[in-house]
Design a protein around this motif. Structure first.
Motif, PDB file in Angstrom:
ATOM      1  N   ARG A 219       0.834  -1.218   0.000  1.00 56.00           N
ATOM      2  CA  ARG A 219       0.000   0.000   0.000  1.00 56.00           C
ATOM      3  C   ARG A 219       0.864   1.262   0.000  1.00 56.00           C
ATOM      4  O   ARG A 219       0.513   2.266  -0.628  1.00 56.00           O
ATOM      5  CB  ARG A 219      -0.944  -0.012   1.205  1.00 56.00           C
ATOM      6  CG  ARG A 219      -2.026  -1.087   1.113  1.00 56.00           C
ATOM      7  CD  ARG A 219      -3.156  -0.839   2.098  1.00 56.00           C
ATOM      8  NE  ARG A 219      -2.709  -0.958   3.480  1.00 56.00           N
ATOM      9  CZ  ARG A 219      -2.741  -2.080   4.178  1.00 56.00           C
ATOM     10  NH1 ARG A 219      -3.152  -3.207   3.601  1.00 56.00           N
ATOM     11  NH2 ARG A 219      -2.355  -2.094   5.437  1.00 56.00           N
ATOM     12  N   MET A 222       1.967   1.757  -3.462  1.00 55.80           N
ATOM     13  CA  MET A 222       0.853   2.242  -4.279  1.00 55.80           C
ATOM     14  C   MET A 222       0.659   3.739  -4.088  1.00 55.80           C
ATOM     15  O   MET A 222       0.420   4.473  -5.053  1.00 55.80           O
ATOM     16  CB  MET A 222      -0.422   1.476  -3.912  1.00 55.80           C
ATOM     17  CG  MET A 222      -0.411   0.018  -4.356  1.00 55.80           C
ATOM     18  SD  MET A 222      -1.751  -0.979  -3.631  1.00 55.80           S
ATOM     19  CE  MET A 222      -3.190  -0.237  -4.417  1.00 55.80           C
ATOM     20  N   TYR A 227       4.137   1.168  -8.667  1.00 58.57           N
ATOM     21  CA  TYR A 227       3.365  -0.059  -8.806  1.00 58.57           C
ATOM     22  C   TYR A 227       4.258  -1.260  -9.124  1.00 58.57           C
ATOM     23  O   TYR A 227       3.901  -2.400  -8.804  1.00 58.57           O
ATOM     24  CB  TYR A 227       2.300   0.134  -9.880  1.00 58.57           C
ATOM     25  CG  TYR A 227       1.443   1.353  -9.641  1.00 58.57           C
ATOM     26  CD1 TYR A 227       0.594   1.415  -8.534  1.00 58.57           C
ATOM     27  CD2 TYR A 227       1.511   2.459 -10.483  1.00 58.57           C
ATOM     28  CE1 TYR A 227      -0.171   2.536  -8.284  1.00 58.57           C
ATOM     29  CE2 TYR A 227       0.753   3.587 -10.242  1.00 58.57           C
ATOM     30  CZ  TYR A 227      -0.082   3.628  -9.143  1.00 58.57           C
ATOM     31  OH  TYR A 227      -0.831   4.751  -8.897  1.00 58.57           O
ATOM     32  N   ARG A 258      -6.352  -5.638  -5.677  1.00 59.31           N
ATOM     33  CA  ARG A 258      -5.173  -4.772  -5.591  1.00 59.31           C
ATOM     34  C   ARG A 258      -4.144  -5.154  -6.650  1.00 59.31           C
ATOM     35  O   ARG A 258      -3.519  -4.295  -7.277  1.00 59.31           O
ATOM     36  CB  ARG A 258      -4.544  -4.863  -4.204  1.00 59.31           C
ATOM     37  CG  ARG A 258      -5.287  -4.137  -3.101  1.00 59.31           C
ATOM     38  CD  ARG A 258      -4.382  -3.899  -1.904  1.00 59.31           C
ATOM     39  NE  ARG A 258      -5.082  -3.163  -0.856  1.00 59.31           N
ATOM     40  CZ  ARG A 258      -5.649  -3.707   0.208  1.00 59.31           C
ATOM     41  NH1 ARG A 258      -5.570  -5.019   0.373  1.00 59.31           N
ATOM     42  NH2 ARG A 258      -6.263  -2.969   1.104  1.00 59.31           N
ATOM     43  N   CYS A 262      -2.777  -2.701  -9.688  1.00 57.63           N
ATOM     44  CA  CYS A 262      -1.364  -2.337  -9.804  1.00 57.63           C
ATOM     45  C   CYS A 262      -0.762  -2.845 -11.110  1.00 57.63           C
ATOM     46  O   CYS A 262       0.045  -2.145 -11.738  1.00 57.63           O
ATOM     47  CB  CYS A 262      -0.574  -2.881  -8.620  1.00 57.63           C
ATOM     48  SG  CYS A 262      -0.879  -2.003  -7.089  1.00 57.63           S
ATOM     49  N   LEU A 337      -8.272   1.395  -8.733  1.00 59.43           N
ATOM     50  CA  LEU A 337      -7.140   1.809  -7.909  1.00 59.43           C
ATOM     51  C   LEU A 337      -7.559   2.866  -6.902  1.00 59.43           C
ATOM     52  O   LEU A 337      -7.212   2.786  -5.709  1.00 59.43           O
ATOM     53  CB  LEU A 337      -6.021   2.341  -8.803  1.00 59.43           C
ATOM     54  CG  LEU A 337      -4.706   2.708  -8.122  1.00 59.43           C
ATOM     55  CD1 LEU A 337      -4.081   1.510  -7.432  1.00 59.43           C
ATOM     56  CD2 LEU A 337      -3.734   3.302  -9.144  1.00 59.43           C
TER      57      LEU A 337
END
Length: 346
Positions: A219, A222, A227, A258, A262, A337
């Motif tokens: 996270r 992100m 990514y 997720r 990504c 996202l």
């Protein structure tokens, strides 16, 4: 503990392997070799084509991601020639349920300036059926992580943990091969017990142990829009969770979402289509309200992805129109996202 060449534990440049069975000569030979082996602060932990690399510049690359990548090409056992084909298998073999296995496959000492010297254990998680698992997952944890898991489970589920023993702390000799071997056996026994009890398997403390660290780091990458660093962490977590839980378990599906987001955001990743296809198939049977909030953003992402790949996007557009007719908001939704990152901030 008896020793065979089935369970690999790496100390320095030597490879020793332990298991619950073996011939009579194994224990004496290996024990003597282990006791005579001096561990360096940074032993070489190479296995086959995989090399654990932890020396990348902080803040530039993920040490955890490098660790996971290093095991990506390690041979996983005989997955090709010599294995039975479907025609060779009996009905009982075909119906055999795959078994989740936790195996400590390497140990290394860590002596960095910002950390107290400790031993880090690499745990490989497999789900073996008739054939070996071709895509195991790996995590690296230290003694204190296993101890926290054990103590948390004992507090929350005392009746389910009465028969579980845990390696004791020692004042001296934490880095000796004999202590590492003893702890390895205890860690594996703990995890194998936990995985067989549904309440323990579904506990928050096991979730934190198995993927909390990797998910948190993913996270953070992100948020930094890195990514490429988040993808290996999320793929490893997804593979791990997919072995421990059912295909449509909330933790599995959330990690898969997720991963899709990504992969789609990273132009260098080629796995977006594969994981997006998988997510679409699994969402067909999802009824969890918390997960359904990501279904429309997932469909919209796949529409754009299918268009860029030259695939027919009309079935996905028809699905969105059907959701719209049923009163589900389709227009003006955040991207997958953005929806995931908004959830992480709440």
């Amino acid at each position: 503990m008896q020793w065979t060449w089935r369970h690999r534990i790496h100390f320095g440049q030597c490879q020793y392997v332990s298991s619950g069975c073996g011939n009579n000569e194994g224990p004496e030979i290996v024990t003597e070799a282990l006791e005579n082996l001096a561990l360096d602060d940074e032993p070489d932990t190479r296995l086959g084509q995989g090399t654990l690399s932890f020396d990348e510049a902080p803040g530039v690359h993920s040490h955890t991601g490098a660790h996971i990548r290093s095991w990506a090409n390690v041979p996983r056992g005989n997955t090709g020639q010599g294995l039975a084909t479907p025609a060779d298998l009996t009905n009982s073999e075909i119906m055999t349920k795959p078994v989740v296995k936790f195996e400590v496959v390497s140990a290394r000492t860590v002596n960095q300036n910002n950390e107290k010297k400790h031993v880090a254990y690499t745990v490989m998680v497999r789900k073996d059926g008739i054939q070996p698992d071709p895509n195991p997952a790996v995590i690296e944890r230290r003694y204190s992580d296993f101890l926290e898991l054990y103590e948390s489970l004992r507090r929350e589920f005392p009746s389910l943990m009465t028969r579980v023993t845990f390696p004791k702390k020692v004042l001296l000799g934490n880095f000796t091969p004999s202590v590492i071997s003893e702890r390895t056996a205890g860690f594996e026994a703990l995890l194998q017990h936990v995985i067989t009890e549904e309440k323990l398997r579904e506990s928050s403390c096991l979730a934190s142990f198995l993927h909390g660290r990797e998910q948190c780091e993913a996270r953070q990458w992100m948020e930094a829009q890195r990514y490429d660093q988040a993808v290996p962490l999320l793929e490893n977590s997804f593979r791990l969770l997919n072995k421990v839980h059912t295909d449509r378990h909330p933790a599995v599906m959330l990690t898969l979402c997720r991963l899709v987001a990504c992969c789609s955001a990273d132009p260098m990743t080629t796995s977006a289509e594969r994981f997006a296809d998988l997510a679409l198939r699994r969402y067909e049977a999802v009824s969890d309200a918390d997960l359904l909030q990501f279904y429309v953003p997932l469909l919209q992402l796949c529409v754009r992805l299918w268009w860029s790949l030259g695939r027919d996007k009309r079935p996905l557009e028809a699905r969105l129109e059907d959701l719209k007719r049923r009163g589900i908001k389709v227009d003006g939704c955040p991207t997958l996202l953005d929806a995931l990152m908004a959830m992480d901030k709440t």
